[in-house]
Design a protein around this motif. Structure first.
Motif, mmCIF file in Angstrom:
data_model
loop_
_atom_site.group_PDB
_atom_site.id
_atom_site.type_symbol
_atom_site.label_atom_id
_atom_site.label_comp_id
_atom_site.label_asym_id
_atom_site.label_seq_id
_atom_site.Cartn_x
_atom_site.Cartn_y
_atom_site.Cartn_z
ATOM 1 N N GLU A 146 0.813 -1.220 0.000
ATOM 2 C CA GLU A 146 0.000 0.000 0.000
ATOM 3 C C GLU A 146 0.844 1.267 0.000
ATOM 4 O O GLU A 146 0.479 2.252 -0.638
ATOM 5 C CB GLU A 146 -0.924 0.013 1.227
ATOM 6 C CG GLU A 146 -1.975 -1.066 1.221
ATOM 7 C CD GLU A 146 -3.011 -0.879 0.128
ATOM 8 O OE1 GLU A 146 -3.385 0.281 -0.135
ATOM 9 O OE2 GLU A 146 -3.430 -1.891 -0.471
ATOM 10 N N GLN A 147 1.950 1.243 0.712
ATOM 11 C CA GLN A 147 2.737 2.457 0.920
ATOM 12 C C GLN A 147 3.797 2.724 -0.146
ATOM 13 O O GLN A 147 4.265 3.853 -0.278
ATOM 14 C CB GLN A 147 3.422 2.403 2.295
ATOM 15 C CG GLN A 147 2.460 2.310 3.451
ATOM 16 C CD GLN A 147 1.578 3.535 3.562
ATOM 17 O OE1 GLN A 147 2.033 4.664 3.424
ATOM 18 N NE2 GLN A 147 0.287 3.318 3.797
ATOM 19 N N ASN A 148 4.205 1.678 -0.887
ATOM 20 C CA ASN A 148 5.232 1.871 -1.911
ATOM 21 C C ASN A 148 5.078 0.837 -3.034
ATOM 22 O O ASN A 148 5.992 0.051 -3.303
ATOM 23 C CB ASN A 148 6.629 1.788 -1.282
ATOM 24 C CG ASN A 148 7.700 2.435 -2.123
ATOM 25 O OD1 ASN A 148 7.484 2.757 -3.283
ATOM 26 N ND2 ASN A 148 8.882 2.604 -1.543
ATOM 27 N N PRO A 149 3.924 0.822 -3.708
ATOM 28 C CA PRO A 149 3.694 -0.182 -4.746
ATOM 29 C C PRO A 149 4.679 -0.091 -5.916
ATOM 30 O O PRO A 149 4.969 -1.111 -6.539
ATOM 31 C CB PRO A 149 2.256 0.098 -5.201
ATOM 32 C CG PRO A 149 1.956 1.487 -4.770
ATOM 33 C CD PRO A 149 2.785 1.736 -3.547
ATOM 34 N N LYS A 150 5.193 1.087 -6.189
ATOM 35 C CA LYS A 150 6.172 1.222 -7.270
ATOM 36 C C LYS A 150 7.453 0.455 -6.947
ATOM 37 O O LYS A 150 8.010 -0.229 -7.803
ATOM 38 C CB LYS A 150 6.492 2.696 -7.537
ATOM 39 C CG LYS A 150 7.442 2.877 -8.692
ATOM 40 C CD LYS A 150 7.670 4.323 -9.040
ATOM 41 C CE LYS A 150 8.511 4.356 -10.299
ATOM 42 N NZ LYS A 150 9.411 5.393 -10.441
ATOM 43 N N THR A 174 12.382 6.229 0.115
ATOM 44 C CA THR A 174 10.972 5.875 -0.049
ATOM 45 C C THR A 174 10.606 4.819 0.991
ATOM 46 O O THR A 174 11.439 3.996 1.369
ATOM 47 C CB THR A 174 10.667 5.361 -1.473
ATOM 48 O OG1 THR A 174 11.393 4.157 -1.711
ATOM 49 C CG2 THR A 174 11.022 6.407 -2.516
ATOM 50 N N PRO A 175 9.361 4.840 1.478
ATOM 51 C CA PRO A 175 8.977 3.959 2.581
ATOM 52 C C PRO A 175 9.010 2.478 2.236
ATOM 53 O O PRO A 175 8.705 2.086 1.114
ATOM 54 C CB PRO A 175 7.551 4.411 2.920
ATOM 55 C CG PRO A 175 7.042 5.092 1.706
ATOM 56 C CD PRO A 175 8.249 5.675 1.017
ATOM 57 N N TYR A 176 9.416 1.704 3.230
ATOM 58 C CA TYR A 176 9.401 0.243 3.174
ATOM 59 C C TYR A 176 10.286 -0.326 2.062
ATOM 60 O O TYR A 176 10.016 -1.409 1.545
ATOM 61 C CB TYR A 176 7.966 -0.282 3.085
ATOM 62 C CG TYR A 176 7.130 0.224 4.233
ATOM 63 C CD1 TYR A 176 7.318 -0.288 5.512
ATOM 64 C CD2 TYR A 176 6.195 1.236 4.054
ATOM 65 C CE1 TYR A 176 6.589 0.193 6.579
ATOM 66 C CE2 TYR A 176 5.458 1.726 5.116
ATOM 67 C CZ TYR A 176 5.664 1.194 6.378
ATOM 68 O OH TYR A 176 4.939 1.683 7.440
ATOM 69 N N SER A 177 11.349 0.376 1.728
ATOM 70 C CA SER A 177 12.322 -0.126 0.738
ATOM 71 C C SER A 177 13.375 -0.947 1.468
ATOM 72 O O SER A 177 14.536 -0.557 1.598
ATOM 73 C CB SER A 177 12.956 1.040 -0.027
ATOM 74 O OG SER A 177 12.007 1.653 -0.851
ATOM 75 N N ASN A 178 12.929 -2.090 1.970
ATOM 76 C CA ASN A 178 13.776 -3.000 2.733
ATOM 77 C C ASN A 178 13.467 -4.420 2.296
ATOM 78 O O ASN A 178 12.315 -4.755 2.031
ATOM 79 C CB ASN A 178 13.506 -2.852 4.234
ATOM 80 C CG ASN A 178 13.723 -1.431 4.703
ATOM 81 O OD1 ASN A 178 14.836 -0.962 4.786
ATOM 82 N ND2 ASN A 178 12.630 -0.740 5.001
#
Length: 131
Positions: free
Chosen positions: A75-79, A118-122
């Motif tokens: 939801e937060q970083n679909p790209k 960008t969020p949640y790029s882990n």
């Protein structure tokens, strides 16, 4: 001097020491890293280097059979999720709550910190075998 692949000596060493089902993590600039987990800090400024560029470089040398991502990335970083799927199209994905992913970092051989903001790029990469 090494000509191709992972040029960072610390990342190259960690990959060379990994066996089947070992974990390596790559993440954004803000991810908290457990004290006992080796942190390989590549961040030189915001967005440099990017998460996806570092992931692509690691995948030159590391065979991956499974990845772990935060559930929240959907939801937060679909790209970014789309980017990950494009470079790992046939790899199993397990989604876990972000708070659990942070705890799982304690079981990784190392955490590679990028300049990504960008969020949640882990991601946690689970190594496969090449034979």
């Amino acid at each position: 001097m090494k000509k191709i692949g992972v040029m960072n000596s610390d990342i190259s060493r960690v990959i060379a020491n990994m066996g089947h089902m070992d974990w390596l993590s790559i993440g954004d600039a803000g991810m908290p890293v457990p004290k006992d987990t080796e942190k390989i800090d590549l961040c030189v400024q915001s967005e440099l280097p990017s998460f996806i560029d570092v992931l692509k470089n690691v995948l030159i040398e590391l065979k991956v059979q499974k990845i772990y991502l935060a559930e929240e990335i959907k939801e937060q970083n679909p790209k970014q999720l789309e980017n990950i799927r494009s470079v790992l199209p046939d790899v199993e994905i397990e989604f876990v709550p972000h708070k659990d992913l942070k705890k799982m970092l304690g079981n990784t051989h190392a955490f590679i910190r990028t300049g990504e903001t960008t969020p949640y790029s882990n991601i946690i990469l689970e190594s496969g075998v090449t034979f």
